[in-house]
Design an enzyme around this catalytic site. Sequence first.
Site: not given
Length: 406
Positions: A229, A367, A295
């Site tokens: 993103d 996501y 992440y």
Amino acid sequence: MSDRLELAGRALQRPLCNHCLGRLFAFVSRGLSNEQRGMLVRSSMEEAPQPPANFSDCSICRGLFEEINKFAELSTRESEGYEFSTFLVGTKIDAEIVEAEEALWAEVGAKETESIKAEMNREIGKVLERMLGKTVDFGNPEAVFLIDTRFDKVVLEITPLFVYGRYRKLSRELPQTRWPCRECRGKGCPRCGGKGRMYELSVQDLTGPVVMKHAEGTEDFFHGMGREDIDARMLGNGRPFVVEIRRPRRRTLDMSSIQAEINAQAMGLVEVEGLRPSNRTEMRDIKESTHPKTYRVRVRFQHAIEHGKLNELVAGLAGKPVRQLTPNRVAHRRAHLERVRTIRSMKVESVDGPEAVFVVEADSGTYIKELMHGDEGRTKPNVAELVGVPCEVVELDVIGIGDKGA
Ligand SMILES: [Zn+2]
Ligand SMILES: [Zn+2]
């Protein structure tokens, strides 16, 4: 051999140069040129007519083989200023010549033939190898000469240059690729302040043009191994990418000085490393690869939750499939789909009041923001639901690409 000599006799009812005679027997023997084959056939016949004194009287090629050096010279001129070490030749031949040749094959019953186009390609290639000091390569040529023999026109195609690297993105306001303004599509309008772009810079803008300047190309393309993103940083060992430069004049590049130049100009927004030559195959592999990603995500819950308790509640997510409907935030540009991805591991790294930092390893394409807040029930299961407390994502970073963030 006598059948073949009879065939030669029938063929020589019309004037034929040695090239066009030899081509009728192209697959009889290896290691000779068609011209040599033609001479050999003629000398083994009892009363063979001589080749026409003027090449242009050959009833098939009309003298095309006399023009080989001219085509090679035109090609050489066209390639001036381009660095390449391998090439390939392709020719366009007048349809009348091709038809005359095919009519001759049918008439005399020749079955071991080669087309005039194939011979022209090879013979021009041989001359060019000498003129240019470069080699013909059928598999992966760096330059292709497309020669239109009807109009003495040469078009030079230059194979793009590919450069591999890995980038870290240290900004939360930087897209990966150039993003034309939605309103004007790049022309410039009040919304984008005349810039034609949604964002002034991108990882692409900070890398491609530097490579392009050194390669002296005309256009740059950026191929990433996925993308993060805009507001997510890309940390760890960085994300693999390939820069593609169209029509480069230079192919031998000093990668370490390009790397230093990119890093100096990127002002800390982006860092690149591991720059080296690449190729189209690797570029495709990188675009299509589906490595898991690791992440680090900072989340703010509506109220504080104790570390141990939080760990217990989310531990069950590891190894579980997660169903995700296309998130609300991207629904305007993506099809509405349900995707299933697996969370490989999840742990709570730290807790500070209502804020918690998670480290998540998940399948490519998960996501992560939606995995945390649930996206109004469009992602299930999700962290907010498991904990029983709504939350929002404060910061997201990619810290590794590949298994265990390697
Ligand atoms: Zn001929
Ligand atoms: Zn605009």
